[in-house]
Design an enzyme around this catalytic site. Structure first.
Site, PDB file in Angstrom:
ATOM      1  N   VAL A  62      17.425   5.548   3.613  1.00  0.00           N
ATOM      2  CA  VAL A  62      16.730   6.691   2.994  1.00  0.00           C
ATOM      3  C   VAL A  62      16.712   7.928   3.890  1.00  0.00           C
ATOM      4  CG1 VAL A  62      15.226   5.253   1.536  1.00  0.00           C
ATOM      5  CG2 VAL A  62      14.427   5.975   3.803  1.00  0.00           C
TER       6      VAL A  62
ATOM      7  N   SER B  19      -0.559   5.650   3.460  1.00  0.00           N
ATOM      8  CA  SER B  19      -1.312   4.592   4.140  1.00  0.00           C
ATOM      9  C   SER B  19      -2.711   5.104   4.439  1.00  0.00           C
ATOM     10  CB  SER B  19      -0.641   4.219   5.469  1.00  0.00           C
ATOM     11  OG  SER B  19      -1.487   3.349   6.211  1.00  0.00           O
TER      12      SER B  19
ATOM     13  N   TYR C 113       3.599   6.907  13.115  1.00  0.00           N
ATOM     14  CA  TYR C 113       3.369   6.383  11.753  1.00  0.00           C
ATOM     15  C   TYR C 113       2.302   7.198  11.019  1.00  0.00           C
ATOM     16  CZ  TYR C 113       2.442   2.850   8.125  1.00  0.00           C
ATOM     17  OH  TYR C 113       2.268   2.182   6.918  1.00  0.00           O
TER      18      TYR C 113
ATOM     19  N   ALA D 147       1.333  10.264  11.614  1.00  0.00           N
ATOM     20  CA  ALA D 147       1.849  11.616  11.330  1.00  0.00           C
ATOM     21  C   ALA D 147       2.788  11.572  10.129  1.00  0.00           C
ATOM     22  CB  ALA D 147       2.570  12.173  12.557  1.00  0.00           C
ATOM     23  N   SER D 148       3.616  10.522  10.053  1.00  0.00           N
ATOM     24  CA  SER D 148       4.548  10.428   8.912  1.00  0.00           C
ATOM     25  C   SER D 148       3.783  10.272   7.610  1.00  0.00           C
ATOM     26  CB  SER D 148       5.542   9.269   9.105  1.00  0.00           C
ATOM     27  OG  SER D 148       4.915   8.007   8.895  1.00  0.00           O
TER      28      SER D 148
ATOM     29  N   ILE E 208      -2.524  -4.865   3.804  1.00  0.00           N
ATOM     30  CA  ILE E 208      -1.915  -5.670   2.745  1.00  0.00           C
ATOM     31  C   ILE E 208      -1.214  -6.857   3.403  1.00  0.00           C
ATOM     32  CG2 ILE E 208      -0.235  -5.613   0.839  1.00  0.00           C
ATOM     33  CD1 ILE E 208      -2.721  -3.685   0.534  1.00  0.00           C
TER      34      ILE E 208
HETATM   35  P1  NAP Z   1       8.103  -4.266   4.852  1.00  0.00           P
HETATM   36  O1  NAP Z   1       7.831  -5.621   4.334  1.00  0.00           O
HETATM   37  O2  NAP Z   1       8.446  -4.097   6.291  1.00  0.00           O
HETATM   38  O3  NAP Z   1       9.321  -3.644   3.971  1.00  0.00           O
HETATM   39  C1  NAP Z   1       9.844  -2.387   4.254  1.00  0.00           C
HETATM   40  C2  NAP Z   1      10.964  -2.097   3.283  1.00  0.00           C
HETATM   41  O4  NAP Z   1      11.543  -0.818   3.618  1.00  0.00           O
HETATM   42  C3  NAP Z   1      12.099  -3.107   3.321  1.00  0.00           C
HETATM   43  O5  NAP Z   1      12.598  -3.311   2.027  1.00  0.00           O
HETATM   44  C4  NAP Z   1      13.155  -2.413   4.196  1.00  0.00           C
HETATM   45  O6  NAP Z   1      14.437  -2.919   3.860  1.00  0.00           O
HETATM   46  C5  NAP Z   1      12.958  -0.967   3.743  1.00  0.00           C
HETATM   47  N1  NAP Z   1      13.458   0.018   4.685  1.00  0.00           N
HETATM   48  C6  NAP Z   1      13.126   0.182   5.989  1.00  0.00           C
HETATM   49  N2  NAP Z   1      13.828   1.185   6.522  1.00  0.00           N
HETATM   50  C7  NAP Z   1      14.631   1.669   5.528  1.00  0.00           C
HETATM   51  C8  NAP Z   1      15.606   2.696   5.462  1.00  0.00           C
HETATM   52  N3  NAP Z   1      15.920   3.457   6.518  1.00  0.00           N
HETATM   53  N4  NAP Z   1      16.224   2.917   4.274  1.00  0.00           N
HETATM   54  C9  NAP Z   1      15.939   2.155   3.205  1.00  0.00           C
HETATM   55  N5  NAP Z   1      15.042   1.174   3.200  1.00  0.00           N
HETATM   56  C10 NAP Z   1      14.403   0.931   4.360  1.00  0.00           C
HETATM   57  O7  NAP Z   1       6.927  -3.244   4.559  1.00  0.00           O
HETATM   58  P2  NAP Z   1       5.718  -3.311   3.499  1.00  0.00           P
HETATM   59  O8  NAP Z   1       4.543  -3.877   4.193  1.00  0.00           O
HETATM   60  O9  NAP Z   1       6.166  -3.882   2.213  1.00  0.00           O
HETATM   61  O10 NAP Z   1       5.417  -1.739   3.374  1.00  0.00           O
HETATM   62  C11 NAP Z   1       5.945  -0.961   2.311  1.00  0.00           C
HETATM   63  C12 NAP Z   1       5.341   0.430   2.394  1.00  0.00           C
HETATM   64  O11 NAP Z   1       3.922   0.337   2.358  1.00  0.00           O
HETATM   65  C13 NAP Z   1       5.680   1.180   3.686  1.00  0.00           C
HETATM   66  O12 NAP Z   1       5.879   2.544   3.407  1.00  0.00           O
HETATM   67  C14 NAP Z   1       4.430   1.001   4.521  1.00  0.00           C
HETATM   68  O13 NAP Z   1       4.276   2.027   5.458  1.00  0.00           O
HETATM   69  C15 NAP Z   1       3.360   1.035   3.444  1.00  0.00           C
HETATM   70  N6  NAP Z   1       2.111   0.386   3.852  1.00  0.00           N
HETATM   71  C16 NAP Z   1       2.055  -0.944   4.119  1.00  0.00           C
HETATM   72  C17 NAP Z   1       0.840  -1.516   4.489  1.00  0.00           C
HETATM   73  C18 NAP Z   1       0.715  -2.986   4.787  1.00  0.00           C
HETATM   74  O14 NAP Z   1      -0.385  -3.422   5.146  1.00  0.00           O
HETATM   75  N7  NAP Z   1       1.767  -3.766   4.650  1.00  0.00           N
HETATM   76  C19 NAP Z   1      -0.297  -0.728   4.579  1.00  0.00           C
HETATM   77  C20 NAP Z   1      -0.211   0.629   4.310  1.00  0.00           C
HETATM   78  C21 NAP Z   1       1.006   1.174   3.928  1.00  0.00           C
HETATM   79  P3  NAP Z   1      15.705  -2.864   4.866  1.00  0.00           P
HETATM   80  O15 NAP Z   1      15.181  -3.226   6.230  1.00  0.00           O
HETATM   81  O16 NAP Z   1      16.671  -3.816   4.278  1.00  0.00           O
HETATM   82  O17 NAP Z   1      16.204  -1.468   4.803  1.00  0.00           O
END
Ligand code: NAP
Length: 242
Positions: free
Chosen positions: A53, A138, A151, A153-154, A184
């Site tokens: 992305v 987040s 993170y 800041a993003s 989560i």
């Molecule tokens: P995750 O399990 O680590 O999954 C991250 C996903 O992003 C994977 O599918 C990964 O696939 C993809 N990704 C990473 N870098 C990428 C890139 N450069 N281009 C395309 N795809 C990319 O994370 P998650 O916990 O499901 O989190 C999903 C979203 O929720 C994130 O934005 C995270 O910041 C946000 N969030 C999560 C939590 C939590 O507690 N888990 C809390 C607040 C916010 P590949 O590695 O195959 O590219």
């Protein structure tokens, strides 16, 4: 809520929250394109696209391929995100850049790429159908968090971008909202030591970490016409934590 006839792109769809969003949008009737750097198959997806992305040419090519295959794009979920935690004093340039490039630049690139096709979406009667963009921010993008300068800041940037996109594209009925998850159950939080997880859970009024489905349900509502008059908002899905 029905997403019948709508075409959706979900980034970061290979696992975790993104995979749950794909499943939910597909269950509601959408044709879903799953995007990640490495994604072979994804439950519910009509098409998978290997895309970084943070790379504008890959993002533009992906949106072009979706339009060629399905003729339109109605929903974009900017969910791809990474963490590279560390104290500010010791944070390397590359850890800063990588997180900003994927989480914030990636959200900008996909939003820019879909904005024109979404603005062109019209019904049979000529009504402006527009589209819905949902950004995954987040809770720490609102509160800040020690050890996560890059993170937070993003995600703060994603929240500000959400509000600007809502203002720029609202007149064409393109809505843009953010979901701010709390903690989560996912690969991202699995990294935390058990005692820290317990400490965090104790600060959450609902007494538990959220599930990926908790986030997917909110995203599906924001993606659907049930939220037709909601734009520029940040919806916290955090068990009452903040
Ligand atoms: P995750 O399990 O680590 O999954 C991250 C996903 O992003 C994977 O599918 C990964 O696939 C993809 N990704 C990473 N870098 C990428 C890139 N450069 N281009 C395309 N795809 C990319 O994370 P998650 O916990 O499901 O989190 C999903 C979203 O929720 C994130 O934005 C995270 O910041 C946000 N969030 C999560 C939590 C939590 O507690 N888990 C809390 C607040 C916010 P590949 O590695 O195959 O590219």
């Amino acid at each position: 809520m029905s997403l019948e006839g709508k075409v959706a792109i979900v980034t970061g769809a290979s696992r975790g929250i993104g995979a749950a969003i794909v499943k939910k949008l597909a269950a509601e009737g959408a044709t879903v394109v799953a995007v990640a750097r490495s994604v072979e198959s994804c439950e519910g997806a009509a098409m998978c696209q290997k895309v970084d992305v943070s790379d504008s040419s890959q993002v533009d090519a992906c949106v072009k391929a979706v339009i060629e295959k399905f003729g339109r794009v109605d929903i974009l979920v900017n969910n791809a995100g990474v963490t590279k935690d560390g104290l500010l004093m010791r944070m390397s340039d590359s850890d800063w850049d990588q997180v900003i490039n994927i989480n914030l630049r990636g959200t900008f690139l996909f939003t820019r790429a879909v904005s024109r096709p979404m603005m062109k979406n019209k019904g049979a009667d000529g009504a402006q159908l527009g589209g819905s963009i949902v950004n995954i921010a987040s809770v720490v993008g609102i509160t800040g968090n020690a050890g996560q300068a890059n993170y937070t800041a993003s995600k703060g940037g994603v929240i500000a971008l959400t509000k600007t996109v809502a203002k720029e594209l609202g007149s064409r009925n393109v809505r843009c909202n953010a979901v701010a998850p709390g903690f989560i159950v996912s690969a991202m939080t699995d990294k935390l030591p058990d005692d820290i997880k317990k400490q965090y859970a104790a600060t959450i009024p609902l007494g538990r970490f959220g599930t990926v489905e908790d986030i997917a349900n909110c995203v599906a509502w924001l993606a659907s016409d049930d939220s037709a008059y909601v734009t520029g908002q940040v919806i916290s899905v955090n068990g009452g934590m903040v």
